[in-house]
Design an enzyme around this catalytic site. Structure first.
Site, PDB file in Angstrom:
ATOM      1  N   HIS A 107       0.841  -1.203   0.000  1.00  0.00           N
ATOM      2  CA  HIS A 107       0.000   0.000   0.000  1.00  0.00           C
ATOM      3  C   HIS A 107       0.872   1.248   0.000  1.00  0.00           C
ATOM      4  O   HIS A 107       1.301   1.704   1.064  1.00  0.00           O
ATOM      5  CB  HIS A 107      -0.892  -0.012   1.237  1.00  0.00           C
ATOM      6  N   HIS A 132      -2.022  -1.275   7.138  1.00  0.00           N
ATOM      7  CA  HIS A 132      -1.662  -1.566   5.741  1.00  0.00           C
ATOM      8  C   HIS A 132      -0.592  -0.597   5.235  1.00  0.00           C
ATOM      9  O   HIS A 132       0.145  -0.913   4.320  1.00  0.00           O
ATOM     10  CB  HIS A 132      -2.906  -1.528   4.842  1.00  0.00           C
ATOM     11  N   GLY A 160     -10.811   3.794   7.538  1.00  0.00           N
ATOM     12  CA  GLY A 160     -11.256   2.452   7.927  1.00  0.00           C
ATOM     13  C   GLY A 160     -11.333   2.317   9.436  1.00  0.00           C
ATOM     14  O   GLY A 160     -12.303   1.784   9.984  1.00  0.00           O
ATOM     15  N   ASN A 168      -8.427  11.229   4.259  1.00  0.00           N
ATOM     16  CA  ASN A 168      -8.095  11.351   2.827  1.00  0.00           C
ATOM     17  C   ASN A 168      -9.257  10.967   1.913  1.00  0.00           C
ATOM     18  O   ASN A 168      -9.127  11.011   0.688  1.00  0.00           O
ATOM     19  CB  ASN A 168      -6.826  10.552   2.484  1.00  0.00           C
ATOM     20  N   ILE A 199     -10.424   8.338   0.915  1.00  0.00           N
ATOM     21  CA  ILE A 199     -10.288   7.194  -0.009  1.00  0.00           C
ATOM     22  C   ILE A 199     -10.189   5.896   0.778  1.00  0.00           C
ATOM     23  O   ILE A 199      -9.427   5.792   1.740  1.00  0.00           O
ATOM     24  CB  ILE A 199      -9.027   7.354  -0.901  1.00  0.00           C
ATOM     25  N   HIS A 259      -4.307   3.024  -3.230  1.00  0.00           N
ATOM     26  CA  HIS A 259      -4.442   2.503  -1.870  1.00  0.00           C
ATOM     27  C   HIS A 259      -3.648   1.207  -1.684  1.00  0.00           C
ATOM     28  O   HIS A 259      -2.819   1.120  -0.784  1.00  0.00           O
ATOM     29  CB  HIS A 259      -5.921   2.264  -1.538  1.00  0.00           C
ATOM     30  N   GLU A 284     -17.396  -5.040  24.670  1.00  0.00           N
ATOM     31  CA  GLU A 284     -16.509  -6.207  24.705  1.00  0.00           C
ATOM     32  C   GLU A 284     -15.371  -6.101  23.692  1.00  0.00           C
ATOM     33  O   GLU A 284     -14.228  -6.465  23.981  1.00  0.00           O
ATOM     34  CB  GLU A 284     -17.295  -7.501  24.441  1.00  0.00           C
ATOM     35  N   PHE A 293     -20.347 -14.049  24.692  1.00  0.00           N
ATOM     36  CA  PHE A 293     -19.933 -12.793  24.066  1.00  0.00           C
ATOM     37  C   PHE A 293     -18.446 -12.751  23.739  1.00  0.00           C
ATOM     38  O   PHE A 293     -17.937 -11.717  23.303  1.00  0.00           O
ATOM     39  CB  PHE A 293     -20.356 -11.604  24.934  1.00  0.00           C
ATOM     40  N   HIS A 341     -20.471 -18.292  32.739  1.00  0.00           N
ATOM     41  CA  HIS A 341     -21.744 -18.700  32.124  1.00  0.00           C
ATOM     42  C   HIS A 341     -21.424 -19.537  30.892  1.00  0.00           C
ATOM     43  O   HIS A 341     -21.742 -19.190  29.765  1.00  0.00           O
ATOM     44  CB  HIS A 341     -22.602 -17.478  31.789  1.00  0.00           C
TER      45      HIS A 341
HETATM   46  C1  LIG Z   1     -11.289  -5.055  10.014  1.00  0.00           C
HETATM   47  C2  LIG Z   1     -10.764  -4.892   8.628  1.00  0.00           C
HETATM   48  N1  LIG Z   1     -11.624  -4.905   7.592  1.00  0.00           N
HETATM   49  C3  LIG Z   1     -11.175  -4.791   6.332  1.00  0.00           C
HETATM   50  C4  LIG Z   1      -9.837  -4.645   6.082  1.00  0.00           C
HETATM   51  C5  LIG Z   1      -9.341  -4.569   4.648  1.00  0.00           C
HETATM   52  N2  LIG Z   1      -8.862  -3.192   4.371  1.00  0.00           N
HETATM   53  C6  LIG Z   1      -7.582  -2.869   4.428  1.00  0.00           C
HETATM   54  S1  LIG Z   1      -7.296  -1.259   4.111  1.00  0.00           S
HETATM   55  C7  LIG Z   1      -8.941  -0.979   3.852  1.00  0.00           C
HETATM   56  C8  LIG Z   1      -9.425   0.396   3.491  1.00  0.00           C
HETATM   57  C9  LIG Z   1      -8.933   1.369   4.482  1.00  0.00           C
HETATM   58  O1  LIG Z   1      -9.180   2.670   4.079  1.00  0.00           O
HETATM   59  P1  LIG Z   1      -8.437   3.818   4.840  1.00  0.00           P
HETATM   60  O2  LIG Z   1      -8.410   3.536   6.279  1.00  0.00           O
HETATM   61  O3  LIG Z   1      -9.042   5.087   4.404  1.00  0.00           O
HETATM   62  O4  LIG Z   1      -6.961   3.692   4.344  1.00  0.00           O
HETATM   63  P2  LIG Z   1      -6.321   4.452   3.095  1.00  0.00           P
HETATM   64  O5  LIG Z   1      -7.137   4.110   1.911  1.00  0.00           O
HETATM   65  O6  LIG Z   1      -6.357   5.875   3.422  1.00  0.00           O
HETATM   66  O7  LIG Z   1      -4.948   3.876   3.039  1.00  0.00           O
HETATM   67  C10 LIG Z   1      -9.677  -2.146   4.031  1.00  0.00           C
HETATM   68  C11 LIG Z   1     -11.144  -2.232   3.877  1.00  0.00           C
HETATM   69  C12 LIG Z   1      -8.977  -4.633   7.186  1.00  0.00           C
HETATM   70  N3  LIG Z   1      -7.662  -4.521   7.045  1.00  0.00           N
HETATM   71  N4  LIG Z   1      -9.462  -4.713   8.437  1.00  0.00           N
END
Ligand SMILES: Cc1ncc(C[n+]2csc(CCOP(=O)(O)OP(=O)(O)O)c2C)c(N)n1
Length: 677
Positions: free
Chosen positions: A36, A76, A166, A195, A197, A271, A420, A445, A469
C-alpha cells in the site's frame, strides 16, 4: 548503501527526509509487487514531524519503558513505519526494507509486534490499533498513579496513533474512543488521516459521519489540520494536543493519498497496489528526486538519524538518572517496577491461594475464581482488570482494588462498559505496557472479542480472559446466552490456552498457570452454577491440570473404557465411573481442562493418560462435539450438543439434552461394544 544527493541550496532536511520516506514506500511496494504505497506517501510529513519534534523514544533501545508509544492503526500503510524506523536509527537496515513482505524479513505486510524493533503492536485489522492505544494510555495513567511519588516521576509518556477512514468506520474505535473520553485520557493523541479514499473508492460511498462532532461528543479535544503538507500547522496542532490536560486529542488531518503521483493521487488505485514503474518515475521527478534511483537514502538525512539517536540516548539517560534516584528513595517500589517489567512475579505471590475441601454441593467456577483472584491480587499489585459491565456476574472484582476512574487512576477495578470488542483490544494495549490485565464477560460474548483475542495470541502476550456462564448451564436465559460453538472457536486460535476447570481446586490450579504464563493469552472458562468439589483424597490431585489432562480416577489394571470430560461435565464421568465399577466394568476418568497444554506434553505422558490400546472412550462436554473425535477415536462416543440450547430450568435441559450419568454409562457400553465388534 547511502548515496549522496545533490539538492537545491534551499531544500530543507525536513523535506528531504519526508521525500525519502515517500520514495522508500513507493520502492518497497513496487519491489514486492504488493502493498500500500498511497498512505505512506500522504502521511510522510505527519509521521516525520511527529517523530522528529514530539515522540520521545530511543532508537537504540526500543524497550525503554518510559518511551512514548506510536501506533500505526492503519497497519496496511506499514512502509510508513518501516521507513520511519530505518531513518530514525532503529535496527532495521535498508536491506530489510528491500525485502518488504518477503519470507523471513523484518518487514511483513502489516506491522507485527515482536518481529520488528520499534513496532509497538500488531496492526492491520482496522480499528484494533487505535483501541490498543487506549489500553496503552490507560496503562500509562495507572502506572503513573501507582509508581510515581512526589519528586520522583518515572512514568510520564504519551501515546500517539494514526488512524485511517477504515479505523474510524470500525465500531471498535468508537467504543474505545468513548471510553477514552470518559476516562479523560489526555496522554492520548489520535491523528486521523482524512483522505476520503478507501478500497472501493471515495468514502462518500459509505461514510458521511461528522467525525469532529462525534469526537466532541465523546469529550475529546478536536483539532484540524487542513493540509498534511503544512509542517507549521501540524506542529501547532501537536503542541496544542500535548498541552491538553483534560481530554484525549483527535487531530483531523486532510491529506491526499499518493500525494504527488500525477495520475494516481486521490484515487483508490493508490491505496493497495504498486504505483508502477512509470508512475514512480514521474512522481519522483515531481519530488525533485532522481527518477531512476531506487531505495535512495541521501547522505544528508544522516543529520536527522543522528539527532534522533542522540535525543533518544539523552532521554533515556536522563530517565535512568531519575530511576536511580527513585530506587534510592523507594527501593521496594523500584523492585516491584523491575519485577513487573521483566514479566516476573513477587515472591510468595501464590501463598494465599486457597485449597477447597471436598464438597458435594460445591462451588460455582466463578465463585471459586473470585476467591482465588482475591488471594492473589494483594500480592501482585500490577494485576488489574475488570468486566464489560458484568463484574457482579463474572465475579472478577478485587475487593480492595478501588475503581479506575477519571482522575482516580490508581484504581485496579476497571469498568469497560458494555464494550466487549474494545475491552479485548484495550487489554492488548495494557499488556503491551507490561501490566497484567484481565477482562471478563459471558462466554457467549467472546464472539464479540474474537479479533483482539486472536491478536493477543498472535502477539504472544499474556492477556487473561475470564469467561463465565460457560454452557447450557445458564438455564432460563436461553439459547442467546448459551454457548455451544464458543469453546471450539477459542480452541481453534493458535497459542491461546483455553482452560475449563471442573471444580474449585482446578480453578485454583488454573490461576497458577495463568499467572505464570508469559507468552500465552489464556481464556478461563467458568461455570455459573455450582460444581461439586472433588474429593482429592479419593481421586488424583488437581495439580494435574498443569499437564492439560490427567487421570483423575482409575481402575485396577488396564481400563476397559476411558471417560473424559471438562468443566461441569466431569462430575458425570466420575459418577458413571463409580456406577460402572459397581457393575464390574473397569473405567478411567480423565479430566481434560486444557487441550493445548495436553498437546504440549511429551508423547509418553499423553500415551500414559490416553493409551492407544484403550479404544473404548467417551467424551462429555456441554458444547459442540467438534474436535472431540481426535480424543475419542472412531469407536468412541461423544456426548455433546449438536444444536442450540433452549430456555428452561437447567435440570430439565440436562435431561432433554442427555447430559446425565445414565447416558454416559450407556455411551461407555456402546463404545466398548463397538470396539469388540
Ligand atoms: C477489520 C478490517 N476490515 C477490512 C480490512 C481490509 N482493508 C484494508 S485497508 C482498507 C481500506 C482502508 O481505508 P483507509 O483507512 O481510508 O486507508 P487508506 O485508503 O487511506 O490507506 C480495508 C477495507 C482490514 N484490514 N481490516
Amino acid at each position: 548503501m547511502s548515496q549522496a544527493l545533490k539538492i537545491d541550496e534551499g531544500a530543507k532536511l525536513d523535506q528531504l527526509c519526508i521525500n525519502t520516506i515517500r520514495t522508500l514506500a513507493m520502492d518497497g511496494v513496487q519491489q514486492a509487487n504488493s502493498g500500500h504505497p498511497g498512505t505512506p506517501m500522504a502521511l510522510a510529513p505527519v509521521a516525520y514531524i511527529l517523530w522528529d519534534r514530539f515522540l520521545r523514544h530511543n532508537p537504540r533501545n526500543p524497550n525503554w519503558p518510559n518511551r512514548d508509544r506510536f501506533v500505526l492503526s492503519a497497519g496496511h500503510a506499514s512502509m510508513l513505519v518501516y521507513s520511519m524506523l530505518h531513518l530514525s536509527g532503529y535496527d532495521l537496515p535498508l536491506d530489510e526494507l528491500k525485502r518488504f513482505r518477503q519470507w523471513g524479513s523484518k518487514t511483513p505486510g502489516h506491522p507485527e509486534y515482536g518481529l520488528t524493533p520499534g513496532v509497538e503492536t500488531t496492526t492491520g485489522p482496522l480499528g484494533q490499533g487505535v483501541a490498543n492505544s487506549v489500553g496503552m494510555a490507560i496503562a500509562e495513567r495507572w502506572l503513573a498513579a501507582h509508581f510515581n511519588r512526589p519528586g520522583h516521576e518515572i512514568v510520564n509518556h504519551r501515546v500517539y496513533a494514526i488512524a485511517g477512514d477504515g479505523c474510524m468506520m470500525e465500531g471498535v474505535s468508537q467504543e474505545a474512543a468513548s471510553l477514552a473520553g470518559h476516562l479523560k485520557l489526555s496522554n492520548l493523541v489520535w491523528i486521523y488521516d482524512n483522505n476520503h479514499i478507501t478500497i472501493e473508492g471515495n468514502t462518500a460511498l459509505a461514510f458521511s459521519d461528522d467525525v469532529a462532532s462525534r469526537f466532541t461528543s465523546y469529550h475529546w479535544n478536536v483539532l484540524r489540520v487542513g493540509d498534511a503538507n503544512d509542517a507549521d500547522l501540524l506542529d501547532r496542532a501537536l503542541h496544542t494536543a500535548i498541552k491538553e490536560t483534560e481530554r484525549p486529542s483527535l487531530i483531523i488531518v486532510d491529506s491526499h493519498i499518493a500525494w504527488g503521483a500525477p495520475n494516481k493521487q486521490d484515487t483508490s488505485a493508490a491505496h493497495g497496489e504498486p504505483l508502477g514503474d512509470e508512475e514512480i518515475r514521474l512522481t519522483k521527478e515531481r519530488y525533485g528526486w532522481p527518477p531512476e534511483a531506487k531505495f535512495l537514502v541521501p547522505e544528508e538525512t544522516r543529520g536527522y538519524t543522528d539527532r534522533s539517536i542522540e535525543r533518544g540516548r539523552q532521554a533515556e539517560e536522563e530517565w535512568n538518572g531519575r530511576l536511580a534516584a527513585y530506587r534510592a528513595a523507594h527501593p521496594e517500589l523500584a523492585m516491584e517496577w523491575e519485577r513487573m517489567q521483566s514479566g516476573g512475579l513477587p515472591d510468595a505471590w501464590d501463598q494465599n491461594i486457597p485449597t477447597f475441601p471436598p464438597d458435594e454441593k460445591g462451588v460455582a467456577g466463578r465463585d471459586a475464581s473470585q476467591k482465588v483472584l482475591n488471594a492473589i491480587a494483594p500480592r501482585v499489585p500490577w494485576l488489574i482488570g475488570g468486566a464489560a459491565d458484568l463484574a457482579p456476574s463474572t465475579k472478577t472484582r478485587m475487593n480492595d482494588g478501588g475503581d479506575f476512574q477519571a482522575g482516580e487512576y490508581e484504581g485496579r477495578n476497571f469498568h469497560f462498559g458494555i464494550r466487549e470488542h474494545a475491552m479485548g483490544a484495550i487489554l492488548n494495549g495494557m499488556a503491551l505496557s507490561r501490566v497484567r490485565p484481565y477482562g471478563s464477560g459471558f462466554l457467549i460474548f467472546s464472539d464479540y472479542m474474537r479479533a483482539p483475542i486472536r491478536l493477543s495470541s498472535l502477539m504472544e502476550i499474556p492477556v487473561l480472559y475470564i469467561f463465565t456462564h460457560d454452557s447450557i448451564g445458564v438455564g432460563e436465559d436461553g439459547p442467546t446466552h448459551q454457548p455451544i460453538e464458543q469453546l471450539i472457536l477459542l480452541r481453534a486460535i493458535p497459542q491461546l490456552l483455553v482452560i475449563r476447570p471442573a471444580d474449585a481446586n482446578e480453578v485454583a490450579e488454573s490461576w497458577r498457570v495463568m499467572m505464570t504464563s508469559t507468552h500465552h493469552p489464556i481464556a478461563l472458562i467458568l461455570s455459573r452454577q455450582p460444581l461439586p468439589t472433588v474429593d482429592r483424597t479419593k481421586y488424583a490431585a488437581a495439580s494435574g491440570l498443569k499437564q492439560g489432562a490427567y487421570v483423575l480416577a482409575d481402575s485396577d489394571g488396564s481400563p476397559e473404557v476411558i471417560l473424559m470430560g471438562t468443566g461441569s461435565e466431569l462430575q458425570l464421568c466420575v459418577a458413571a465411573h463409580e456406577q460402572l465399577k459397581a457393575e464390574g466394568v473397569k473405567s478411567r476418568v480423565v479430566s481434560m481442562p486444557c487441550w493445548e497444554l495436553f498437546e504440549r506434553q511429551p508423547e509418553e505422558y499423553r500415551e500414559s493418560v490416553l493409551p492407544a490400546s484403550v479404544r473404548a472412550r467417551v467424551a462429555v462436554e456441554a458444547g459442540t462435539s467438534l474436535g472431540w473425535r481426535r480424543y475419542t477415536g472412531i469407536d468412541g462416543r461423544i456426548i455433546a450438543r449438536r444444536d442450540f440450547g433452549a430456555s428452561a430450568p437447567l435440570k430439565e435441559l440436562l435431561k432433554q439434552f442427555g447430559f446425565t450419568v445414565e447416558k454416559v454409562v450407556e455411551a461407555a457400553r456402546e463404545s466398548m461394544a463397538a470396539v469388540h465388534k
